[in-house]
Design a protein around this motif. Structure first.
Motif, mmCIF file in Angstrom:
data_model
loop_
_atom_site.group_PDB
_atom_site.id
_atom_site.type_symbol
_atom_site.label_atom_id
_atom_site.label_comp_id
_atom_site.label_asym_id
_atom_site.label_seq_id
_atom_site.Cartn_x
_atom_site.Cartn_y
_atom_site.Cartn_z
ATOM 1 N N GLU A 90 0.937 -1.098 0.026
ATOM 2 C CA GLU A 90 -0.041 0.042 -0.151
ATOM 3 C C GLU A 90 0.950 1.148 0.098
ATOM 4 O O GLU A 90 1.949 1.204 0.681
ATOM 5 C CB GLU A 90 -0.718 -0.023 1.280
ATOM 6 C CG GLU A 90 -1.852 -1.020 1.350
ATOM 7 C CD GLU A 90 -2.900 -1.015 2.577
ATOM 8 O OE1 GLU A 90 -2.482 -0.236 3.494
ATOM 9 O OE2 GLU A 90 -3.669 -1.619 2.590
ATOM 10 N N CYS A 91 0.610 2.418 -0.601
ATOM 11 C CA CYS A 91 1.155 3.450 -0.740
ATOM 12 C C CYS A 91 0.268 4.416 0.033
ATOM 13 O O CYS A 91 -0.958 4.567 -0.282
ATOM 14 C CB CYS A 91 1.250 3.953 -2.099
ATOM 15 S SG CYS A 91 2.092 5.692 -2.285
ATOM 16 N N ILE A 92 0.752 5.146 1.113
ATOM 17 C CA ILE A 92 0.064 5.750 1.959
ATOM 18 C C ILE A 92 0.684 7.490 2.016
ATOM 19 O O ILE A 92 1.812 7.563 1.969
ATOM 20 C CB ILE A 92 0.058 5.117 3.380
ATOM 21 C CG1 ILE A 92 -1.247 6.099 4.096
ATOM 22 C CG2 ILE A 92 1.346 5.200 3.955
ATOM 23 C CD1 ILE A 92 -1.389 5.390 5.452
ATOM 24 N N SER A 93 -0.067 8.356 1.998
ATOM 25 C CA SER A 93 0.310 9.656 2.138
ATOM 26 C C SER A 93 -0.707 10.423 2.977
ATOM 27 O O SER A 93 -1.895 10.490 2.968
ATOM 28 C CB SER A 93 0.580 10.692 0.765
ATOM 29 O OG SER A 93 0.910 12.026 0.985
ATOM 30 N N LYS A 94 -0.246 11.181 4.096
ATOM 31 C CA LYS A 94 -1.029 11.684 5.139
ATOM 32 C C LYS A 94 -0.962 13.229 5.020
ATOM 33 O O LYS A 94 -0.306 13.803 4.406
ATOM 34 C CB LYS A 94 -0.656 11.242 6.393
ATOM 35 C CG LYS A 94 -0.536 9.545 6.482
ATOM 36 C CD LYS A 94 0.048 9.506 7.982
ATOM 37 C CE LYS A 94 0.060 7.687 8.131
ATOM 38 N NZ LYS A 94 0.495 7.472 9.684
ATOM 39 N N LYS A 110 -9.528 7.628 0.156
ATOM 40 C CA LYS A 110 -8.862 8.783 0.786
ATOM 41 C C LYS A 110 -9.798 9.046 2.012
ATOM 42 O O LYS A 110 -11.187 8.603 1.869
ATOM 43 C CB LYS A 110 -9.150 9.919 0.029
ATOM 44 C CG LYS A 110 -10.655 10.515 -0.686
ATOM 45 C CD LYS A 110 -10.427 11.496 -1.367
ATOM 46 C CE LYS A 110 -11.780 11.818 -1.915
ATOM 47 N NZ LYS A 110 -11.711 13.339 -2.664
ATOM 48 N N ILE A 161 -6.236 11.551 4.248
ATOM 49 C CA ILE A 161 -5.049 10.554 4.319
ATOM 50 C C ILE A 161 -5.436 9.814 2.885
ATOM 51 O O ILE A 161 -6.652 9.078 2.748
ATOM 52 C CB ILE A 161 -5.248 9.465 5.573
ATOM 53 C CG1 ILE A 161 -4.846 10.625 6.790
ATOM 54 C CG2 ILE A 161 -4.390 8.444 5.164
ATOM 55 C CD1 ILE A 161 -4.898 9.537 8.078
ATOM 56 N N THR A 173 -4.672 6.508 0.393
ATOM 57 C CA THR A 173 -4.004 5.168 0.434
ATOM 58 C C THR A 173 -4.621 4.428 -1.048
ATOM 59 O O THR A 173 -5.687 4.416 -1.390
ATOM 60 C CB THR A 173 -4.845 4.259 1.519
ATOM 61 O OG1 THR A 173 -4.545 5.070 2.747
ATOM 62 C CG2 THR A 173 -4.100 2.828 1.662
ATOM 63 N N SER A 174 -3.459 3.936 -1.481
ATOM 64 C CA SER A 174 -3.706 3.290 -2.812
ATOM 65 C C SER A 174 -2.890 1.707 -2.399
ATOM 66 O O SER A 174 -1.703 1.532 -2.240
ATOM 67 C CB SER A 174 -2.878 3.941 -3.966
ATOM 68 O OG SER A 174 -3.141 3.204 -5.153
ATOM 69 N N SER A 175 -3.987 0.853 -2.775
ATOM 70 C CA SER A 175 -3.278 -0.598 -2.567
ATOM 71 C C SER A 175 -3.148 -1.083 -4.170
ATOM 72 O O SER A 175 -3.682 -0.769 -4.903
ATOM 73 C CB SER A 175 -4.053 -1.534 -2.112
ATOM 74 O OG SER A 175 -5.645 -1.578 -2.655
#
Length: 555
Positions: A156-160, A190, A200, A202-204
């Protein structure tokens, strides 16, 4: 006067109310601010000469106004309305510029600057936009490994903490990954924090990998809008362990199979080219149809020549995937007949054989007393000089350490043999008597004068070489005498005598014994002379035949 003031206040109130409805003034203006910075909103109105005061408000979603700041043009005082979300955050300058510290997402509103005179209200609206740069994207929940031809969640790519929300993109080796049915599945989500109003994202990624993905870097990025426009932030690279099945099996032999000799330990090592590599294999030994289950190595200790053959290994669950190698266990046998210590008599014959049996051609070297011989020894009639320590040594040059050697210590024995010679000194004043002795073990020499039996001790001896040496005395006899030379070893006692005339009586001298070395020189000279004579005779014969043919032809 009171009536006039009251009348003015009523007029201002009416103007403010009507301004809230009519909104005369300048057009829309936007101020962009970064989250946490100070929002600065100029009033954008020219201050009229009859200005009474300036005031700021913002509008609720339903359009109703909320006044937040007031500044009198006469008293130069500033008053801030009791609005909790702006407590201790506002600053209204003399030119009616409003600043809001610690910008928040909730500050995204339509603010209005109002300048009020006795007979009019002027408005300048400003729209505030707040932006928050997201955190650097990070690939989390990474798969410990990926398997070829299987759709599996990579991570998962996560950016907050973003505002507004951004978009996440996946990359393989720097190229954008697009959704592909059964191969690339991307799910974007999101979520907004209700307190901070920050997003936040999130992309899996589910990915069907191949062997081409080995050591390939995967990254992700988040694209967002900031005060100065669109920007993109990239994550760190992630490389995944790719699992794939074994397609080929190989077998190795340690040490190198070209150098295996009897007594060595052989280690067979089986390898599969899959990832992870197989941990167990079946090993097949020559003549054994059933495999031996083992780890990827199998060791044979102290191998013999009968271990030569084909060795194989295969996967346990796929016996058809097999590898093989041929191993030769090199050997070297040496048989020396006779060997050890051998004692023979002078003149005896002694056949000697050094027999070699080896896995390939071997070199053979003969040594005598640490000196290399040109050929193998052969004795049809033994001489004393044949005695010594003989070594037959053989080796396989291609196989390190494979050498064999056997030794023969030859002892040549013989009874003492004596020959006596005499020679008169040219001055005529003395005579030299020599007793030549041959035998082994070394005979002891003793001189006596026959008749008197006295022993002569003043003698001179030569070195004992190849079973020979001599003893020499020099005398000046005044009368005729007989000298006796006695030679004795463990085999026999030999005696020889020589008559010697007085020094005043001339007599025939006897020649000295010729040494072996001189004998060889004499033999070589004799051979040379014989060769020259034979050559001359052949030349004369040829010349005669030519002359005879010439005369015959002339007639």
């Amino acid at each position: 006067m009171a009536s006039k003031a009251a009348s003015s206040c009523r007029l201002v109130f009416c103007l403010l109310i009507s301004a809230a409805v009519l909104r005369p003034g300048l057009g829309w203006y936007t101020v962009n601010s970064a989250y946490g910075d100070t929002i600065v909103m100029p009033c954008r109105l020219s201050v009229p000469q009859n200005l009474m005061f300036g005031k700021w408000k913002y509008e609720k979603p339903d359009g109703s106004p909320v006044f937040i700041a007031f500044r009198s043009s006469t008293k130069k005082s500033v008053q801030y309305d009791d609005v909790p979300e702006y407590k201790d955050r506002l600053n209204l300058s003399e030119n009616y510029t409003l600043s809001i510290s610690n910008a928040k997402i909730s500050d995204e509103k339509r603010f209005v600057c109002m300048l009020v005179t006795e007979d009019n209200v002027f408005e300048a609206p400003t729209v505030v936009k707040v932006f928050k740069q997201p955190s650097k994207p990070e690939i989390v929940s990474k798969a410990p490994f990926l398997e070829t031809e299987k759709l599996k969640k990579l991570g998962e790519c996560i950016s907050k903490d973003s505002y507004p929300d951004g978009n996440i993109t996946w990359y393989r080796n720097g190229k954008v990954l697009q959704p592909l049915e059964g191969a690339v599945v991307i799910i974007f989500k999101k979520q907004m924090d209700p307190v901070t109003q920050l997003y936040i994202m999130t992309s899996s990624l589910e990915y069907k990998t191949t062997k081409a993905d080995i050591q390939m870097p995967f990254t992700c990025s988040v694209t967002y809008y900031g005060p100065s426009g669109q920007k993109t932030v990239y994550s760190e690279q992630a490389v995944f362990d790719i699992y794939y099945p074994t397609e080929q099996v190989t077998i190795q032999v340690l040490p190198s199979k070209n150098a295996i000799k009897e007594g060595d330990n052989i280690t067979l090592k089986c390898l599969g080219n899959g990832n992870p590599p197989p941990e167990e294999f079946l090993f097949y030994l020559p003549g054994q149809p059933e495999g031996i289950r083992s780890s990827n190595t199998y060791t044979l200790a102290d191998v013999r020549r009968n271990a030569t053959g084909d060795y194989k290994c295969s996967l346990i669950d796929k016996k058809s995937m097999i590898a093989s190698t041929a191993i030769t266990v090199h050997y070297l046998d040496l048989s020396l007949i006779p060997s050890g210590e051998v004692t023979k008599q002078i003149g005896d014959a002694l056949p000697v054989s050094c027999t070699i049996s080896a896995s390939r051609n071997a070199t053979v070297v003969w040594m005598k007393d640490n000196i290399r011989l040109r050929s193998s020894p052969s004795f049809s009639s033994l001489h004393y000089q044949d005695a010594g320590n003989y070594v037959c040594e053989t080796a396989l040059q291609e196989v390190e350490g494979l050498k064999k050697r056997e030794s023969l210590t030859l002892i040549v024995e013989g009874k003492p043999q004596i020959k006596m010679t005499k020679k008169t000194d040219p001055s005529g004043l003395s005579k030299t008597i020599i007793c030549h002795v041959e035998g082994f073990p070394k005979p002891a020499i003793q001189w006596t004068i026959t008749g008197s039996g006295s022993v002569i001790n003043q003698t001179e001896e030569s070195p004992y070489i190849n079973g020979r040496y001599y003893s020499k005395i020099i005398i000046s006899p005044e009368e005729n005498v007989t000298l006796t030379c006695t030679a004795e070893n463990q085999l026999e006692r030999t005696v020889n005598s020589l008559n010697v005339s007085a020094i005043s009586i001339p007599e025939h001298d006897e020649a000295d014994e010729i040494s072996d070395e001189n004998k060889e020189k004499v033999n070589d000279q004799a051979k040379l002379i014989v060769g020259i004579v034979v050559g001359l005779l052949l030349a004369a014969l040829v010349a005669g035949v030519v002359y005879w043919l010439y005369m015959k032809k002339s007639k």
